[in-house]
Design a protein around this motif. Structure first.
Motif, PDB file in Angstrom:
ATOM      1  N   THR A  36      13.179   1.492   0.509  1.00  0.00           N
ATOM      2  CA  THR A  36      11.816   1.299   0.988  1.00  0.00           C
ATOM      3  C   THR A  36      10.841   1.235  -0.178  1.00  0.00           C
ATOM      4  N   VAL A  52      11.155  -0.819   8.448  1.00  0.00           N
ATOM      5  CA  VAL A  52      12.293  -1.010   7.547  1.00  0.00           C
ATOM      6  C   VAL A  52      13.431  -1.719   8.272  1.00  0.00           C
ATOM      7  N   ARG A  77      18.869   0.904   8.497  1.00  0.00           N
ATOM      8  CA  ARG A  77      17.981   1.703   7.647  1.00  0.00           C
ATOM      9  C   ARG A  77      18.659   2.019   6.302  1.00  0.00           C
ATOM     10  N   ALA A 114       5.986  -1.967   5.077  1.00  0.00           N
ATOM     11  CA  ALA A 114       6.882  -0.854   4.754  1.00  0.00           C
ATOM     12  C   ALA A 114       6.275   0.030   3.665  1.00  0.00           C
TER      13      ALA A 114
END
Length: 428
Positions: free
Chosen positions: A251, A234, A247, A171
């Motif tokens: 991140t 993600v 989501r 990620a």
């Protein structure tokens, strides 16, 4: 929270495989690998992410449930070694008719009958003497299966930590690739505007403008592809955390520094440290115990049964010793002819043990392969990284030089596009 599981103590079966005294893929420093190896990256965010996964991951919960099942199976297998005790309460009421018998007091033409009640309270104990160790072998197989399940749980913890770390790194890398692609789009937009201005001034041909616009659209497409990768990674991370893949997780945007070199241990120590090998060895041990149990099935069995209690027609008499009854029995069973079933069971158990041994050897070799390959790859990747960093530096310099020469009319726009492509590829 889902607790950690430790690798059980295992033996080392003799394999026809020569193990070198040291790893051949790399020369390692002294020391042992920390079980919480991910902390060596020095990232609190990564540590918290792995901890969350260890608490919420559904695959890990399934592994915990399998350990509970194995514990119950081990208790069931070991229960035959202990006496069985059963308490019984019986109550019966019956009526009997006497027909055709010259019984005094019977009414003329009628039927004489009697009604009786019987109550019984008893305690029965049964026990098979494990003279040859058959029951003990079965109990040992159950314990070995439990230890294998515990090793599988330890492996699940280790595997989950590895999956989360890899996905977390992916990620961070994907986020950096997105930022790089956006910067590339902005760079190509600037180039396209400059080329359009020169084209409108009649300095450069339409070919340069079309090439610049094509380059820009290609960069936009590359940005969308990298955004797609980031989105998928993600969502995969959220699934590992036991969450809906919406989501929503933050991140990571930067990769941590490379941790110190992996400490080295002897290759032979790998057998005792890796949960998958410990699990394979424990299942091999369970198969060996079942071979012993199958062979003991050919021997005689001695069982003892005892019972005691009271029997009376009155409920109040059940606690009086005057109405006591008891029995004691012994049983000797020697299989003589079973149509070959018992000896076939021995062959079946021996075949299963041989299969487990071969599987263990294969797992051990694959484990050595993984370690040796990865250790060598670490050295090669370090060298590759240095070459790529230099290639990126040279490509950026070439891009600047090509742009300067194009502005000065000393080179073609094709050279600019090629230098931009190489710089972007090297950065990626």
């Amino acid at each position: 929270a889902l607790g950690c599981a430790s690798v059980p103590e295992v033996s080392r079966p003799d394999l026809d495989v020569a193990t070198p005294p040291e790893w051949t893929g790399a020369t390692l420093s002294e020391g042992t690998v920390d079980p919480t190896w991910w902390e060596s990256f020095g990232s609190p965010e990564l540590n918290q992410t792995i901890q969350t996964a260890r608490e919420r991951n559904w695959d890990l919960r399934a592994a915990v449930a399998r350990v509970r099942q194995a514990e119950a199976q081990a208790r069931i297998a070991g229960a035959d070694l202990k006496p069985g005790v059963n308490a019984t309460f019986d109550a019966a009421r019956s009526k009997r008719n006497f027909i055709g018998l010259p019984i005094p007091g019977a009414p003329p033409g009628g039927v004489l009958s009697t009604t009786s009640t019987t109550l019984g309270l008893s305690l029965a104990v049964s026990w098979e003497i494990d003279l040859w160790g058959r029951l003990g072998a079965r109990a040992g197989a159950g314990v070995a299966d439990l230890q294998a399940a515990q090793a599988d749980l330890a492996g699940a913890h280790l595997s989950l930590a590895g999956q989360v770390a890899k996905t977390w790194f992916a990620a961070a890398e994907a986020a950096q690739q997105v930022e790089l692609a956006r910067a590339q789009v902005e760079s190509f937009q600037t180039t396209a505007r400059q080329v359009r201005g020169r084209y409108e001034m009649g300095i450069r041909p339409a070919l340069d403008l079309r090439l610049a616009l094509a380059n820009l659209e290609g960069a936009e497409a590359s940005l969308r592809a990298r955004e797609e990768v980031l989105d998928a990674v993600v969502r995969q991370l959220e699934t590992l955390l036991g969450r809906y893949p919406g989501r929503q997780v933050e991140t990571p945007t930067a990769l941590p520094d490379t941790p110190p070199a992996v400490p080295g241990e002897l290759p032979a120590d790998l057998v005792a440290r890796r949960p998958d090998l410990a699990s394979a060895e424990r299942r091999l041990a369970a198969a060996g115990a079942r071979v012993r149990a199958a062979k003991k099935d050919l021997y005689p069995r001695i069982s003892l049964t005892a019972s005691g209690g009271t029997s009376s027609a009155e409920l109040g008499d059940l606690v009086k010793g005057d109405f006591g009854v008891w029995s004691l029995a012994g049983n000797l069973l020697q299989p003589i002819f079973q149509g070959g079933r018992l000896r076939a069971a021995v062959k079946l158990a021996e075949g299963a043990a041989d299969e487990r041994l071969a599987g263990y050897a294969s797992s051990a070799l694959n484990a050595y392969l993984e370690v040796e390959t990865t250790l060598r790859a670490e050295t090669l990747l370090t060298e590759r990284e240095a070459h790529l960093a230099e290639a990126a530096r040279q490509s950026r310099a070439a891009e600047r030089l090509a742009d300067e020469r194009y502005r000065a009319g000393l080179d073609t726009f094709i050279t600019v596009l090629e230098s931009q492509r190489r710089a972007f590829q090297a950065e990626t």
